[in-house]
Design an enzyme around this catalytic site. Structure first.
Site, PDB file in Angstrom:
ATOM      1  N   VAL A 149       0.750  -1.132  -0.140  1.00  0.00           N
ATOM      2  CA  VAL A 149       0.092   0.153  -0.080  1.00  0.00           C
ATOM      3  C   VAL A 149       1.118   1.263   0.090  1.00  0.00           C
ATOM      4  O   VAL A 149       1.931   1.198   0.886  1.00  0.00           O
ATOM      5  CB  VAL A 149      -0.947   0.044   1.282  1.00  0.00           C
ATOM      6  N   ASN A 181      20.125  -4.008 -16.257  1.00  0.00           N
ATOM      7  CA  ASN A 181      20.989  -5.072 -16.946  1.00  0.00           C
ATOM      8  C   ASN A 181      21.200  -4.093 -18.201  1.00  0.00           C
ATOM      9  O   ASN A 181      21.995  -3.306 -18.165  1.00  0.00           O
ATOM     10  CB  ASN A 181      19.831  -6.109 -17.252  1.00  0.00           C
ATOM     11  N   GLY A 241       9.749   2.428   0.618  1.00  0.00           N
ATOM     12  CA  GLY A 241       9.345   3.411   1.667  1.00  0.00           C
ATOM     13  C   GLY A 241      10.504   4.530   2.241  1.00  0.00           C
ATOM     14  O   GLY A 241      11.580   4.414   1.681  1.00  0.00           O
TER      15      GLY A 241
END
Length: 566
Positions: free
Chosen positions: A295, A443, A494
């Site tokens: 969330v 990559n 976060g």
């Protein structure tokens, strides 16, 4: 001797007045007054004047060129090996270290992978990093020498050609190995009956015994293979871009914006809105929720980025307090620092008998999933984005959910847009109908690839989200890329851990700089209304629905923050 004597006497006669003049000038401080007069006429001090002259004549000197590339094995944010590339240039006949860039290794691990698969992935990572170090320090070092670091297109073109040759070489080796294996199998086969039984059994098991009702979700597409050493391509391209910005004495985001807009700098620039992870649902015991992985909060567009981050921090602290068990302190779910790559191994949205598992033991068909999301958005209108609400293979339902919810929220494809180079080159690649894509710099991705693909997405009225790859590092270049490319959102995780906070701080610094230069444009959100007749199998370049809504719904503007689910 007489002439010499006259000169000596005359010299002695002049010594008196000279001495008096010297004492007069010293007493009246004429030198100081002369210096003050010179300073008034020429404000620059001699050292500054020399600097200005040096800067002027440096314009006529030879432009800096690449003289050396150095590859180094370093550790990323989760303790895994990855690649760092250092760029050295010849500047005014001297070798000088300009900058470095760190590239994240990324591999797609199949769902519900066994421990053996994870161990093989770690071995593959080590081999790939070691090979990448060799490529950078050897082949790429020789190939890019004497090129200008500001010539990004030329460098990326050469990097792409080198990668193509390496990929073709690998395919040739694999063909030879397969041919050798077939010969060995033919020689070791004894009796036809001994091979017929196992062969018959193997053919019988894959035979589709499931009913048509159980085939509600198409099977998973094969995992895209990663060429060993490919991260050398992306890391070198990014390092060259950083070197070009340093040589040009401009920030990286301005350098990227100039590359994207053909050296025409936009008069105003918009900062990407951060998608800040608030809850990691996999970390909440007993982890019965299978519908959502994360969330995330999106700060309101009316606030500055600094104000939005502060508000998210307040919400994060309060959520941490609510989730702590009485009597003991636990690490909050949103601050969990487990390896993000492991998240793909969970049962999230995995089909069981053709259905989605939303809770442990609770399954819904694809049609029921669409109805459930419609009910969710109608009940919680502050949810403005759903990331991968369905499996990428379930394109019919992607089409249905976009038609149902496209004008109310963003439907973002992340898993389907992992390989940027394939998105750019393969015209037959299937992307589900969506509002936008999450792009990750991983990559063999090159800076030119990002520029080309984001330009394509912009032209289609879709949105671009730059996402932080698994095993991220403290290199904050991703933020400059997002700003320079004009991404609508940036997905960094976060507000915790050094490698993430470094990127958020870089975003705040760019906001301050753009605001100071009065080149900061306010962000806006506009959802996309999809045509109900749009086909799910169309390519990303074929889905061009124009936005029909210029602002958020009224109920969204009244809320303190916006949210997204993934």
């Amino acid at each position: 001797m007489e002439p010499g004597g006259r000169r000596e006497r005359r010299w002695r006669q002049l010594q008196g007045p000279r001495q008096e003049a010297a004492e007069y000038y010293r007493d009246h401080r004429v030198p100081q007054r002369m210096e003050e007069a010179l300073n008034a006429l020429f404000p620059l001090r001699p050292a500054d004047l020399y600097g200005e002259l040096a800067n002027y004549f440096s314009k006529f000197s030879k432009a800096p060129v690449i003289c050396k590339l150095v590859g180094r094995k370093v550790i990323d944010g989760v303790g895994q090996p990855t690649l760092e590339v250092e760029i050295y240039c010849t500047v005014k006949n001297y070798e000088k270290r300009i900058c470095s860039a760190v590239m994240s290794f990324h591999s797609q691990i199949p769902e519900n992978a066994l421990p053996e698969t994870n161990e093989a992935d770690e071995k593959e990572r080590n081999d790939s990093v070691n090979t990448a170090v060799e490529w950078v320090s050897d082949s790429l070092n020789t190939m890019l020498r004497d090129l200008k670091p500001t010539d990004q297109c030329k460098v990326d073109e050469m990097l792409g050609e080198y990668f193509t040759k390496q990929a073709e070489f690998k395919k040739e080796i694999e063909k030879q190995e397969e041919a050798a294996a077939e010969v060995t199998l033919a020689l070791t086969s004894c009796t036809p009956s001994a091979t017929a039984l196992p062969g018959g059994k193997k053919a019988a098991k894959p035979g589709r015994k499931v009913s048509a009702a159980e085939r509600m979700i198409p099977p998973a597409e094969p995992v895209e293979s990663v060429l060993c050493g490919s991260l050398a391509i992306g890391a070198t391209s990014l390092a060259i871009a950083k070197a070009g910005a340093t040589i040009s004495r401009i920030p990286l985001y301005l350098h990227i914006a100039l590359l994207k807009h053909g050296q025409d700098l936009p008069k105003e620039m918009t900062l990407p809105l951060p998608m800040v992870t608030l809850l990691n649902c996999e970390k909440i015991p007993p982890a019965k929720l299978k519908l959502m992985k994360e969330v995330m909060l999106i700060p309101p567009v009316q606030l500055s980025l600094k104000q939005g981050i502060e508000r998210v921090l307040d919400i994060q602290k309060e959520m941490t307090r609510l989730l702590e068990s009485p009597g003991k302190v636990q690490s909050s779910p949103q601050l969990a620092d487990s390896k993000k790559g492991k998240a793909h191994n969970t049962g999230k949205k995995a089909p069981v008998k053709g259905k989605y598992e939303i809770l442990t033991g609770m399954f819904k068909s694809p049609d029921e999933m669409v109805d459930m999301y419609v009910e969710l958005i109608n009940k919680f209108p502050f949810i403005i984005a759903l990331i991968d609400p369905l499996r990428k293979e379930d394109r019919q339902q992607w089409n249905n959910i976009c038609c149902a919810l496209g004008s109310k929220c963003y439907l973002i494809a992340e898993d389907a847009a992992t390989c940027i180079s394939k998105l750019k080159s393969d015209q037959k690649i299937n992307i589900p109908t969506c509002s936008g894509v999450v792009l990750k710099y991983i990559n063999q991705t090159k800076v030119s690839d990002l520029i080309e693909l984001t330009g394509l997405v912009d032209g289609q009225r879709h949105i671009t989200i730059l996402g932080s790859p698994d095993g991220e590092s403290s290199d904050d270049s991703l933020v400059d890329l997002a700003v320079g490319l004009g991404a609508r959102f940036i997905k960094l995780g976060g507000l915790s851990r050094g490698e993430r906070v470094t990127k958020y701080n870089r975003l705040l610094a760019i906001e301050e700089e753009l605001a100071k230069n009065r080149t900061l444009r306010e962000a806006n959100l506009a959802f996309i209304a999809f045509d109900e007749e749009s086909q799910p199998e169309k390519q990303l370049s074929d889905v061009l629905p124009p936005p029909t809504q210029d602002s958020l719904p009224p109920q969204l503007s009244q809320l303190p923050e916006n949210s997204t689910l993934t």
